[in-house]
Structure formats: structure tokens, C-alpha cells
Design a protein around this motif. Structure first.
Motif, short mmCIF file in Angstrom:
data_model
loop_
_atom_site.label_atom_id
_atom_site.label_comp_id
_atom_site.label_asym_id
_atom_site.label_seq_id
_atom_site.Cartn_x
_atom_site.Cartn_y
_atom_site.Cartn_z
N SER A 1 -39.26 114.99 -36.03
CA SER A 1 -40.45 115.36 -36.76
C SER A 1 -40.93 116.59 -36.37
CB SER A 1 -42.09 114.25 -36.41
OG SER A 1 -41.37 112.56 -37.27
N SER A 2 -41.71 117.56 -36.58
CA SER A 2 -42.07 118.77 -36.37
C SER A 2 -43.64 119.01 -36.12
CB SER A 2 -42.18 120.10 -37.37
OG SER A 2 -42.21 119.85 -38.80
N VAL A 3 -44.16 117.64 -36.66
CA VAL A 3 -45.84 117.26 -36.81
C VAL A 3 -45.88 116.22 -36.03
CG1 VAL A 3 -47.82 118.05 -37.85
CG2 VAL A 3 -46.36 119.69 -38.05
N ILE A 4 -47.02 116.50 -35.24
CA ILE A 4 -47.70 115.05 -34.46
C ILE A 4 -49.15 114.38 -35.31
CG2 ILE A 4 -47.25 114.83 -32.58
CD1 ILE A 4 -46.38 112.40 -31.57
N THR A 5 -49.07 113.77 -35.83
CA THR A 5 -50.67 113.34 -36.54
C THR A 5 -51.80 112.30 -35.80
OG1 THR A 5 -50.49 112.62 -38.19
CG2 THR A 5 -50.04 114.62 -38.27
N SER A 6 -52.63 111.60 -36.47
CA SER A 6 -53.30 110.83 -35.64
C SER A 6 -54.75 111.17 -36.32
CB SER A 6 -52.89 111.01 -33.82
OG SER A 6 -53.79 109.46 -33.78
N ASP A 7 -55.48 109.76 -36.11
CA ASP A 7 -56.53 109.61 -36.76
C ASP A 7 -57.75 109.70 -35.40
OD1 ASP A 7 -56.75 110.36 -39.53
OD2 ASP A 7 -55.77 108.83 -39.56
N TYR B 1 -61.57 111.64 -35.59
CA TYR B 1 -60.49 113.21 -36.77
C TYR B 1 -59.55 113.02 -36.74
CZ TYR B 1 -65.71 114.74 -34.19
OH TYR B 1 -67.14 114.93 -34.17
N LYS B 2 -58.79 113.96 -37.80
CA LYS B 2 -58.22 114.49 -37.82
C LYS B 2 -57.23 114.68 -37.65
CE LYS B 2 -55.42 112.75 -40.69
NZ LYS B 2 -54.67 111.67 -41.28
N MET B 3 -56.38 114.38 -36.26
CA MET B 3 -56.14 115.67 -35.36
C MET B 3 -54.41 115.90 -35.28
SD MET B 3 -58.55 115.12 -31.73
CE MET B 3 -58.30 116.87 -30.94
N GLU B 4 -53.43 116.84 -35.24
CA GLU B 4 -52.48 116.97 -35.26
C GLU B 4 -51.89 117.83 -34.57
OE1 GLU B 4 -51.11 120.55 -38.52
OE2 GLU B 4 -51.50 118.06 -39.11
N LYS B 5 -50.32 118.11 -33.45
CA LYS B 5 -50.17 118.87 -32.88
C LYS B 5 -48.60 118.88 -33.53
CE LYS B 5 -48.24 119.09 -28.51
NZ LYS B 5 -48.35 118.22 -26.29
N GLU B 6 -48.24 120.91 -33.10
CA GLU B 6 -46.89 120.36 -33.25
C GLU B 6 -45.95 121.10 -32.56
OE1 GLU B 6 -46.30 125.18 -35.04
OE2 GLU B 6 -48.33 124.62 -35.81
N LEU B 7 -44.88 119.75 -32.84
CA LEU B 7 -43.68 119.89 -31.39
C LEU B 7 -42.93 121.25 -30.95
CD1 LEU B 7 -42.91 116.10 -32.49
CD2 LEU B 7 -44.65 116.89 -30.09
#
Length: 155
Positions: free
Chosen positions: A111-117, A149-155
């Protein structure tokens, strides 16, 4: 304080569910009202969902002295579904360690991005860890609005 990490099993569910409710009620009380906390906590009653989480997600427990002090789950290799730290173990680095392990697992899944609410309460922690807000969300459960909040981070 020695933290042991291990994957969760069905037998861990009662302790995980207790931690879930207590964390919501104690830790999130400054950001959500009583009605919101009650509706959010009712998620514990969806037994089928909890069983599915254990069976289909990467569920990591943090354990100190045989007690679950936190847990995080990774769904489909890129979505943090559950992320809770015991009310008595806040601000002790447990969340940092769980998040790091979930990010390692996401990377293993390519995965290149990880997301969460993310809840209002957890938003500052995730922002410090490099997550960015993509959208504010207003969810209605049992006629009660819950903001996250819908949030994400690039790994």
C-alpha cells in the motif's frame, strides 16, 4: 513497562470490547456529548462485525502485564478500522507503536497510502504522525450526528 504485541483471537473480543467502550466514554468525553458517546459505544453490540474484524483484518494488540492496553486494525492492507488505547494507558507511546506496526503491515501489503476515519479526539495525534484531513464527515447514527475526519497518509 514492557509491551508485547500479538495478533488478536476470538477469545480477546470481550476484553477488546470493554476497552472500546471505556475508551470512548472516558477519553472522548470532551469532544462528544453524552448522546453521541452512547450511540458510538453501541457499536459494541454489532457482534457480527466484531467477529468479521477478527477473522478478516490484521488486528494487533498491545499487551502489558497480560492486559490489553490498546489495539489497532488494518483492513484490506490500507485502512485503519479500529484504533483504541486503554483509558489508563494514554500518552505512554502505545499508540505510536501500534501505528508504526500497522504502517509496516500496510507496506508489506504494497500500500502506498493508508487511510482512516478519525474522531475529533484522535485527530491531533494522527496529524502529528503525518496524516492529512481529506474531508470532515457528518455521520448520522440513530438520529445522532457524529463528526469525524477522513484522513490519509502517504507511506
Amino acid at each position: 513497562m514492557s509491551i508485547v504485541f500479538r495478533k488478536a483471537t476470538i477469545s480477546d473480543l470481550p476484553e477488546m470490547q470493554k476497552l472500546y467502550i471505556e475508551t470512548i466514554q472516558a477519553v472522548c468525553k470532551d469532544d462528544y456529548n453524552k448522546e453521541q458517546l452512547k450511540v458510538w459505544s453501541l457499536g459494541v453490540e454489532n457482534t457480527e462485525r466484531w467477529f468479521e474484524v477478527i477473522h478478516s483484518q490484521f488486528v494487533l494488540l498491545a499487551i502489558i502485564d497480560n492486559k490489553i492496553t490498546g489495539f489497532g486494525t488494518l483492513k484490506d492492507g490500507n485502512y485503519i478500522d479500529f484504533f483504541y488505547i486503554h483509558k489508563d494507558f494514554q500518552r505512554q507511546g502505545i499508540a505510536d507503536k501500534i501505528l508504526n506496526e500497522l504502517e509496516i503491515e500496510a507496506a508489506k501489503c504494497h500500500s502506498s497510502v493508508i487511510t482512516s476515519d478519525i474522531s475529533i479526539t484522535a485527530k491531533p495525534f494522527f496529524e502529528k504522525k503525518g496524516f492529512v484531513v481529506k474531508a470532515e464527515q457528518r455521520n448520522i447514527r440513530l438520529n445522532v450526528e457524529l463528526i469525524n475526519y477522513k484522513m490519509e497518509k502517504e507511506l
